[in-house]
Design a protein around this motif. Structure first.
Motif, PDB file in Angstrom:
ATOM      1  N   THR A  87       6.705   7.577 -37.379  1.00 17.30           N
ATOM      2  CA  THR A  87       6.669   8.348 -36.132  1.00 17.30           C
ATOM      3  C   THR A  87       7.990   9.061 -35.892  1.00 17.30           C
ATOM      4  N   LEU A  88       9.087   8.338 -36.084  1.00 11.08           N
ATOM      5  CA  LEU A  88      10.405   8.935 -35.872  1.00 11.08           C
ATOM      6  C   LEU A  88      10.647  10.085 -36.845  1.00 11.08           C
ATOM      7  N   THR A  89      10.209   9.917 -38.076  1.00 12.14           N
ATOM      8  CA  THR A  89      10.377  10.978 -39.075  1.00 12.14           C
ATOM      9  C   THR A  89       9.580  12.221 -38.697  1.00 12.14           C
ATOM     10  N   TYR A  90       8.359  12.033 -38.241  1.00  8.54           N
ATOM     11  CA  TYR A  90       7.552  13.172 -37.804  1.00  8.54           C
ATOM     12  C   TYR A  90       8.233  13.901 -36.648  1.00  8.54           C
ATOM     13  N   ILE A  91       8.831  13.158 -35.726  1.00  5.57           N
ATOM     14  CA  ILE A  91       9.491  13.793 -34.580  1.00  5.57           C
ATOM     15  C   ILE A  91      10.694  14.612 -35.040  1.00  5.57           C
ATOM     16  N   VAL A  92      11.546  14.007 -35.881  1.00  2.26           N
ATOM     17  CA  VAL A  92      12.751  14.703 -36.341  1.00  2.26           C
ATOM     18  C   VAL A  92      12.398  15.913 -37.198  1.00  2.26           C
ATOM     19  N   VAL A  93      11.506  15.720 -38.165  1.00  2.00           N
ATOM     20  CA  VAL A  93      11.115  16.823 -39.042  1.00  2.00           C
ATOM     21  C   VAL A  93      10.377  17.902 -38.247  1.00  2.00           C
ATOM     22  N   GLY A  94       9.507  17.472 -37.331  1.00  2.86           N
ATOM     23  CA  GLY A  94       8.782  18.437 -36.512  1.00  2.86           C
ATOM     24  C   GLY A  94       9.715  19.273 -35.658  1.00  2.86           C
ATOM     25  N   PHE A  95      10.758  18.636 -35.117  1.00  2.00           N
ATOM     26  CA  PHE A  95      11.736  19.380 -34.313  1.00  2.00           C
ATOM     27  C   PHE A  95      12.452  20.431 -35.158  1.00  2.00           C
ATOM     28  N   THR A  96      12.868  20.045 -36.364  1.00  2.00           N
ATOM     29  CA  THR A  96      13.573  21.016 -37.220  1.00  2.00           C
ATOM     30  C   THR A  96      12.650  22.157 -37.628  1.00  2.00           C
ATOM     31  N   PHE A  97      11.395  21.857 -37.924  1.00  2.00           N
ATOM     32  CA  PHE A  97      10.449  22.913 -38.277  1.00  2.00           C
ATOM     33  C   PHE A  97      10.248  23.872 -37.105  1.00  2.00           C
ATOM     34  N   ALA A  98      10.114  23.321 -35.906  1.00  2.01           N
ATOM     35  CA  ALA A  98       9.949  24.166 -34.721  1.00  2.01           C
ATOM     36  C   ALA A  98      11.181  25.053 -34.526  1.00  2.01           C
ATOM     37  N   LEU A  99      12.367  24.484 -34.809  1.00  5.21           N
ATOM     38  CA  LEU A  99      13.605  25.259 -34.703  1.00  5.21           C
ATOM     39  C   LEU A  99      13.599  26.427 -35.676  1.00  5.21           C
ATOM     40  N   TYR A 100      13.198  26.180 -36.924  1.00  2.00           N
ATOM     41  CA  TYR A 100      13.182  27.245 -37.927  1.00  2.00           C
ATOM     42  C   TYR A 100      12.204  28.353 -37.536  1.00  2.00           C
ATOM     43  N   ILE A 101      11.036  27.957 -37.078  1.00  2.00           N
ATOM     44  CA  ILE A 101      10.022  28.944 -36.696  1.00  2.00           C
ATOM     45  C   ILE A 101      10.488  29.749 -35.484  1.00  2.00           C
ATOM     46  N   GLY A 102      11.103  29.054 -34.505  1.00  2.00           N
ATOM     47  CA  GLY A 102      11.613  29.752 -33.327  1.00  2.00           C
ATOM     48  C   GLY A 102      12.677  30.772 -33.678  1.00  2.00           C
ATOM     49  N   ILE A 103      13.585  30.400 -34.584  1.00  2.02           N
ATOM     50  CA  ILE A 103      14.627  31.336 -35.017  1.00  2.02           C
ATOM     51  C   ILE A 103      14.013  32.536 -35.724  1.00  2.02           C
ATOM     52  N   ALA A 104      13.009  32.294 -36.555  1.00  4.58           N
ATOM     53  CA  ALA A 104      12.362  33.381 -37.289  1.00  4.58           C
ATOM     54  C   ALA A 104      11.708  34.379 -36.330  1.00  4.58           C
ATOM     55  N   ILE A 105      11.080  33.858 -35.277  1.00  4.45           N
ATOM     56  CA  ILE A 105      10.449  34.746 -34.292  1.00  4.45           C
ATOM     57  C   ILE A 105      11.513  35.538 -33.542  1.00  4.45           C
ATOM     58  N   TRP A 106      12.598  34.862 -33.168  1.00  3.26           N
ATOM     59  CA  TRP A 106      13.681  35.537 -32.450  1.00  3.26           C
ATOM     60  C   TRP A 106      14.350  36.613 -33.301  1.00  3.26           C
ATOM     61  N   ALA A 107      14.521  36.346 -34.593  1.00  2.00           N
ATOM     62  CA  ALA A 107      15.261  37.251 -35.479  1.00  2.00           C
ATOM     63  C   ALA A 107      14.334  38.007 -36.422  1.00  2.00           C
TER      64      ALA A 107
END
Length: 595
Positions: free
Chosen positions: A5-25
């Motif tokens: 569960t903790l791994t899914y949360i951490v990895v999911g957060f980083t993936f969301a960060l990458y996708i958010g940056i891609a949309i912004w840039a």
């Protein structure tokens, strides 16, 4: 909270960060898609370059290589970092001054030939696809163990993430995503290293802990490396800090192949096209070395400490007794976890129910093993698991393990994105616009670039399902291909005005072909695993040069062929020779003296 569960949360957060940056840039023009609008700060570009280059091989595989090879693995550290000195001094500023979008575009214009540009595209795609295989395996390894998916499913998830932020953002999105990925991967690599160094040596700096004394177990007070040397000798292996005899020439060739391969990697070179000025390209290379050094000076400690912990586990915590093997039923939980992935396995050859780990090929040790009733090494460890399993072996908190997973994925995704960007640019800008449809609109070129990226992701995923070796080994082959095909023609294009198109094309073909033939002779075709034509052992290698080292010789053959052909054919046009002079000589040179 449980690890999954903790791994899914951490990895999911980083993936969301990458996708958010891609949309912004996200890229809105071809300039932003190919070179991020040439507006990236040198420090930021250095960080993005470090993430782009520090791939799954650096994060996942390199410490595993060091763990099992010891001193001999230092060639990877020296070769991969030394190449940046060549890149910073000999290529980056001149290529940035030329002002093009891609490496094949420089080659096509410098050698006044569309054919040369097409050959450069082929060289780029072959090297980049070989490289991206290692990244795909790294993604699969991380997912298969910690996110409880099979290798193929993990690979598909990684492909989907890369597809989204690379297709939407282009080089602009990839650049800022890679900055975030660098932060993630460097914390993920250094935090567990600090914990383990404290556990074993009491020193919070792994770089110093590697040369320090142990503070745990029966070897307390003894130097870590000396103790590891003795353990391996007891098990029939060579000392950890010893260099293998008769390997000097091959190591030199491998170091050279990795160095010039680094300087010739198109996905790294194109990063220096994203800065505003020529001087910023050299600054970027300097900053990249600083950011890379943080991980690369930590890797030797991670390799030695993880190997020490692994051996102590299977030797029942008794590092100085050869026959102190661990009963299989008493194996720790981390052992069971990694067995499920197939990357760690045990074969009870003598039926005693205990795990024997030793060098069955050592004549002096095999007689002792026979007396004990052992029938060969029973433990098989995939080198790629050492970094990922290290926190579990050391019994670190779950959040540290989850961080390592996120870091491994960040390293693999960042480099995969850079490689796929290079492939996409080569297809859309160099082939479609540069050769087949020069009048294509900017909107049409941008669409073709994104479609090319989608196709590259699919091809990379297909190859990643059947990787031909552990990640760092595959990456070493890619460096050899770049070294033998692209680096020589770039150097000659900048520093040899007499080099013409016929010589450049001949050199690229000779370098790439000879290296590919040599690799396939001993490794087998990538698409048909296990079809080796000759045994991949030193006695069969040409001059004792292993396939991963052949890139240096391929580069030499490239230069010789190019020089010979250029001397017997017409020189380049005068305006091309003047172009080379303008690229190589700084603006304003000679103004103070009137020359």
């Amino acid at each position: 909270m449980d690890l999954t569960t903790l791994t899914y949360i951490v990895v999911g957060f980083t993936f969301a960060l990458y996708i958010g940056i891609a949309i912004w840039a996200r890229a809105g023009s071809t300039s932003e898609y190919y070179t991020a609008g040439r507006g990236v700060n040198p420090v930021a570009n250095g960080m993005a370059t470090a993430a782009d280059w520090m791939s799954a091989a650096s994060f996942i595989s390199m410490a595993g290589l060091i763990a099992f090879m010891g001193y001999d693995a230092s060639v990877y550290l020296l070769g991969w970092t030394g190449g940046y000195v060549l890149l910073a001094m000999l290529l980056a500023p001149y290529l940035r001054k030329f002002g093009k979008f891609t490496v094949p575009e420089f080659i096509g214009d410098r050698f006044y030939s569309k054919t040369a540009r097409i050959i450069a595209v082929v060289c780029l795609i072959v090297a980049s696809l070989t490289y991206v295989i290692g990244q795909m395996k790294g993604i699969g390894v991380a997912f298969s163990r910690f996110l409880e998916t099979d290798y193929a499913t993990g690979l598909l998830i990684g492909m989907a993430i890369v597809f989204f932020y690379a297709v939407i953002g282009g080089m602009k999105g990839i650049t800022y995503t890679q900055i975030a990925q660098y932060v993630v991967l460097i914390f993920a690599y250094t935090v567990p290293a600090v914990f383990i160094s404290l556990q074993l040596t009491g020193n919070p700096l792994p770089q110093l802990g590697l040369g320090g004394s142990l503070e745990v177990g029966g070897a307390q007070g003894q130097h870590l490396l000396s103790t590891l040397d003795q353990i391996l000798v007891d098990l029939g292996f060579d000392r950890y800090t010893a260099m293998q005899e008769g390997n000097t020439f091959n190591m030199m060739m491998l170091a050279m192949s990795l160095m010039i391969g680094t300087a010739g990697l198109p996905h790294v070179i194109v990063r220096f096209f994203t800065v505003p000025r020529v001087r910023d390209a050299r600054k970027s290379a300097g900053w990249a070395l600083v950011f890379i050094a943080i991980l690369y000076t930590t890797a030797p400690a991670v390799g030695a400490m993880s190997y020490y912990n692994l051996i102590n586990t299977v030797k029942d915590g008794t590092p100085t007794q050869v026959d102190a093997s661990l009963p299989y039923e008493q194996r720790p939980q981390w052992f069971k976890n990694w067995e499920q992935t197939g990357l760690l396995s045990w074969d009870d050859k003598n039926g005693d129910g205990r795990i024997q780990y030793y060098n069955a090929d050592n004549p002096a040790f095999s007689s002792e093993a026979q007396q004990l009733g052992w029938e060969g090494n029973e433990l098989t460890v995939d080198r790629d698991i050492m970094v990922m399993a290290n926190p579990e072996i050391a019994k670190l908190p779950n959040w540290v393990i989850a961080l390592v997973v996120a870091g491994g994925l960040a390293a693999a995704l960042s480099t995969a994105a850079g490689l796929l960007m290079a492939i996409s640019s080569a297809v859309s800008h160099d082939l479609i616009k540069g050769v087949f449809n020069p009048k294509i609109s900017e909107k049409g070129e941008l669409l073709s670039a994104r479609l090319s990226m989608a196709g590259a992701v699919l091809v990379a995923g297909y190859l990643g399902l059947n990787p031909p070796g552990f990640a760092a080994q595959v990456v070493a082959l890619a460096f050899g291909l770049a070294a033998s095909s692209l680096f020589p023609v770039l150097m000659l294009g900048i520093f040899n005005k007499r080099m013409n198109s016929a010589g450049a094309m001949t050199g690229m073909i000779v370098g790439l072909t000879t290296t590919l033939v040599y690799i396939f002779t001993y490794k087998g075709w990538f698409f048909v695993p296990g079809t080796n034509m000759l045994p991949n052992t030193a006695e069969y290698w040409f001059l004792g040069i292993q396939p991963e080292s052949f890139g240096a010789l391929g580069a030499l053959l490239n230069v010789v062929a190019a020089a010979l052909v250029s001397r017997v054919t017409a020189p380049p046009p005068e305006h091309i020779q003047q172009l080379v002079e303008d690229v190589r000589v700084p603006r304003g040179a000679g103004e103070a003296t009137g020359h």
